[in-house]
Design an enzyme around this catalytic site. Sequence first.
Site, PDB file in Angstrom:
ATOM      1  N   GLY A  57       3.502   2.280   6.043  1.00  0.00           N
ATOM      2  CA  GLY A  57       3.045   1.893   4.715  1.00  0.00           C
ATOM      3  C   GLY A  57       2.513   3.096   3.956  1.00  0.00           C
ATOM      4  O   GLY A  57       1.478   3.018   3.312  1.00  0.00           O
ATOM      5  N   HIS A  58       3.239   4.221   4.059  1.00  0.00           N
ATOM      6  CA  HIS A  58       2.839   5.434   3.361  1.00  0.00           C
ATOM      7  C   HIS A  58       4.022   6.406   3.296  1.00  0.00           C
ATOM      8  O   HIS A  58       5.057   6.172   3.896  1.00  0.00           O
ATOM      9  CB  HIS A  58       1.649   6.118   4.058  1.00  0.00           C
ATOM     10  CG  HIS A  58       1.932   6.539   5.459  1.00  0.00           C
ATOM     11  ND1 HIS A  58       1.678   5.743   6.546  1.00  0.00           N
ATOM     12  CD2 HIS A  58       2.480   7.679   5.949  1.00  0.00           C
ATOM     13  CE1 HIS A  58       2.032   6.380   7.643  1.00  0.00           C
ATOM     14  NE2 HIS A  58       2.537   7.551   7.317  1.00  0.00           N
ATOM     15  N   ALA A  59       3.826   7.481   2.554  1.00  0.00           N
ATOM     16  CA  ALA A  59       4.784   8.582   2.486  1.00  0.00           C
ATOM     17  C   ALA A  59       4.008   9.865   2.743  1.00  0.00           C
ATOM     18  O   ALA A  59       2.769   9.878   2.693  1.00  0.00           O
ATOM     19  CB  ALA A  59       5.441   8.634   1.107  1.00  0.00           C
ATOM     20  N   ARG A 104       7.731   4.912   4.241  1.00  0.00           N
ATOM     21  CA  ARG A 104       8.185   4.285   5.476  1.00  0.00           C
ATOM     22  C   ARG A 104       7.264   3.175   5.914  1.00  0.00           C
ATOM     23  O   ARG A 104       6.045   3.249   5.743  1.00  0.00           O
ATOM     24  CB  ARG A 104       8.332   5.318   6.600  1.00  0.00           C
ATOM     25  CG  ARG A 104       7.102   5.728   7.373  1.00  0.00           C
ATOM     26  CD  ARG A 104       6.117   6.697   6.713  1.00  0.00           C
ATOM     27  NE  ARG A 104       6.704   7.751   5.953  1.00  0.00           N
ATOM     28  CZ  ARG A 104       7.055   8.920   6.443  1.00  0.00           C
ATOM     29  NH1 ARG A 104       6.802   9.202   7.677  1.00  0.00           N
ATOM     30  NH2 ARG A 104       7.597   9.817   5.680  1.00  0.00           N
ATOM     31  N   VAL A 129       0.479   9.716   0.899  1.00  0.00           N
ATOM     32  CA  VAL A 129       0.478   8.862  -0.294  1.00  0.00           C
ATOM     33  C   VAL A 129       0.469   7.447   0.267  1.00  0.00           C
ATOM     34  O   VAL A 129       1.428   7.004   0.888  1.00  0.00           O
ATOM     35  CB  VAL A 129       1.725   9.092  -1.177  1.00  0.00           C
ATOM     36  CG1 VAL A 129       1.679   8.168  -2.384  1.00  0.00           C
ATOM     37  CG2 VAL A 129       1.838  10.546  -1.589  1.00  0.00           C
TER      38      VAL A 129
END
Length: 140
Positions: A57-59, A104, A129
Amino acid sequence: MKLKSTTVNAVSIIEIPKITDEEGRGNLSVIEKDCVPFDIKRVYYLYDVPSDAYRGGHAHKALFQFLIPLSGSFDVILKDGNNTRKVSLNKPNKGLLIVPGIWRELENFSSGAVCLVLASDVYDEEDYVRNYNEFQLLKS
Protein backbone atom coordinates in the site's frame (compact mmCIF):
# COMPACT_ATOMS: atom_id res chain seq x y z
CA MET A 1 9.30 16.13 -6.33
CA LYS A 2 7.89 14.15 -9.24
CA LEU A 3 8.14 10.38 -9.25
CA LYS A 4 9.95 8.59 -12.04
CA SER A 5 7.71 8.01 -15.04
CA THR A 6 8.02 4.25 -14.82
CA THR A 7 5.13 2.07 -15.85
CA VAL A 8 3.91 -1.31 -14.64
CA ASN A 9 5.62 -2.77 -17.73
CA ALA A 10 9.01 -1.91 -16.16
CA VAL A 11 8.31 -4.46 -13.41
CA SER A 12 9.70 -7.86 -14.33
CA ILE A 13 9.91 -11.48 -13.25
CA ILE A 14 13.50 -12.64 -12.84
CA GLU A 15 14.34 -16.32 -12.75
CA ILE A 16 16.67 -17.26 -9.93
CA PRO A 17 19.20 -19.97 -10.84
CA LYS A 18 17.96 -23.36 -9.64
CA ILE A 19 20.20 -26.33 -9.00
CA THR A 20 18.30 -29.62 -8.94
CA ASP A 21 19.88 -32.41 -6.93
CA GLU A 22 20.34 -35.50 -9.10
CA GLU A 23 19.66 -37.79 -6.14
CA GLY A 24 16.23 -36.30 -5.53
CA ARG A 25 17.13 -34.42 -2.34
CA GLY A 26 15.51 -31.16 -3.35
CA ASN A 27 16.51 -27.94 -5.07
CA LEU A 28 18.84 -25.08 -4.24
CA SER A 29 18.62 -21.53 -5.55
CA VAL A 30 21.36 -18.93 -5.26
CA ILE A 31 21.17 -15.14 -5.44
CA GLU A 32 24.56 -13.57 -6.10
CA LYS A 33 26.36 -11.13 -8.38
CA ASP A 34 24.13 -10.25 -11.31
CA CYS A 35 20.91 -12.01 -10.29
CA VAL A 36 19.34 -8.70 -9.23
CA PRO A 37 20.34 -5.37 -10.82
CA PHE A 38 21.25 -3.64 -7.55
CA ASP A 39 23.44 -4.07 -4.49
CA ILE A 40 21.39 -5.58 -1.67
CA LYS A 41 21.39 -3.30 1.37
CA ARG A 42 18.41 -4.70 3.30
CA VAL A 43 16.64 -8.04 3.59
CA TYR A 44 13.30 -8.65 5.31
CA TYR A 45 10.41 -11.08 5.05
CA LEU A 46 6.67 -11.19 5.54
CA TYR A 47 4.99 -14.22 7.11
CA ASP A 48 1.86 -15.21 9.05
CA VAL A 49 -0.12 -12.75 6.92
CA PRO A 50 -3.85 -13.62 7.15
CA SER A 51 -5.39 -14.54 3.79
CA ASP A 52 -7.83 -11.60 3.98
CA ALA A 53 -5.12 -9.03 4.84
CA TYR A 54 -2.90 -7.04 2.50
CA ARG A 55 0.57 -5.57 2.82
CA GLY A 56 2.34 -2.80 0.98
CA GLY A 57 0.00 0.00 0.00
CA HIS A 58 2.81 2.38 -0.92
CA ALA A 59 5.37 3.35 -3.57
CA HIS A 60 9.05 4.18 -3.34
CA LYS A 61 10.77 7.20 -4.83
CA ALA A 62 14.19 5.57 -5.36
CA LEU A 63 14.17 2.07 -3.84
CA PHE A 64 14.32 -1.09 -5.92
CA GLN A 65 12.82 -4.26 -4.41
CA PHE A 66 12.97 -7.93 -5.38
CA LEU A 67 10.13 -10.06 -3.96
CA ILE A 68 10.53 -13.83 -3.70
CA PRO A 69 7.79 -16.26 -2.60
CA LEU A 70 9.91 -18.58 -0.43
CA SER A 71 6.82 -20.59 0.51
CA GLY A 72 3.20 -20.53 -0.60
CA SER A 73 1.78 -17.87 -2.86
CA PHE A 74 0.51 -14.29 -2.95
CA ASP A 75 -0.55 -11.66 -5.49
CA VAL A 76 1.13 -8.33 -6.14
CA ILE A 77 -1.04 -5.52 -7.48
CA LEU A 78 1.06 -2.92 -9.32
CA LYS A 79 -0.09 0.56 -10.33
CA ASP A 80 1.67 3.34 -12.23
CA GLY A 81 -1.06 5.97 -12.02
CA ASN A 82 -2.64 4.91 -15.33
CA ASN A 83 -2.38 1.13 -15.53
CA THR A 84 -2.82 -1.75 -13.11
CA ARG A 85 -1.13 -5.13 -13.34
CA LYS A 86 -1.56 -8.21 -11.15
CA VAL A 87 1.30 -10.69 -10.73
CA SER A 88 0.86 -13.97 -8.88
CA LEU A 89 4.01 -15.29 -7.22
CA ASN A 90 4.22 -18.95 -6.23
CA LYS A 91 7.63 -20.32 -7.29
CA PRO A 92 10.67 -19.77 -5.02
CA ASN A 93 12.99 -19.62 -8.04
CA LYS A 94 11.15 -16.67 -9.61
CA GLY A 95 11.17 -13.20 -8.09
CA LEU A 96 9.50 -9.91 -8.95
CA LEU A 97 11.69 -6.86 -9.54
CA ILE A 98 9.79 -3.69 -8.61
CA VAL A 99 11.36 -0.45 -9.80
CA PRO A 100 10.92 2.99 -8.17
CA GLY A 101 7.73 4.92 -8.89
CA ILE A 102 5.37 1.93 -8.79
CA TRP A 103 2.54 1.56 -6.27
CA ARG A 104 2.34 -1.96 -4.84
CA GLU A 105 -0.11 -3.95 -2.75
CA LEU A 106 0.39 -7.58 -1.69
CA GLU A 107 -2.71 -9.68 -1.08
CA ASN A 108 -4.26 -13.14 -1.25
CA PHE A 109 -1.56 -14.80 0.88
CA SER A 110 -1.88 -18.57 1.04
CA SER A 111 -1.53 -20.36 4.36
CA GLY A 112 2.14 -20.51 5.31
CA ALA A 113 3.24 -18.02 2.65
CA VAL A 114 6.59 -16.32 3.16
CA CYS A 115 7.63 -13.31 1.05
CA LEU A 116 11.34 -12.48 1.10
CA VAL A 117 12.22 -8.92 0.07
CA LEU A 118 15.66 -7.80 -1.08
CA ALA A 119 15.99 -4.00 -1.12
CA SER A 120 18.50 -1.65 -2.74
CA ASP A 121 18.85 0.53 0.36
CA VAL A 122 18.28 0.64 4.09
CA TYR A 123 14.94 1.80 5.51
CA ASP A 124 14.27 5.50 4.85
CA GLU A 125 10.79 6.85 5.61
CA GLU A 126 11.45 9.78 3.25
CA ASP A 127 11.55 7.35 0.32
CA TYR A 128 7.94 6.20 0.88
CA VAL A 129 4.76 7.56 -0.69
CA ARG A 130 1.99 6.12 1.48
CA ASN A 131 -1.05 7.97 0.12
CA TYR A 132 -2.38 6.86 -3.27
CA ASN A 133 -3.81 10.31 -4.13
CA GLU A 134 -0.42 11.87 -3.41
CA PHE A 135 1.20 9.14 -5.54
CA GLN A 136 -1.07 10.03 -8.48
CA LEU A 137 -0.20 13.72 -8.10
CA LEU A 138 3.54 12.96 -8.02
CA LYS A 139 3.22 10.82 -11.18
CA SER A 140 1.40 13.49 -13.21
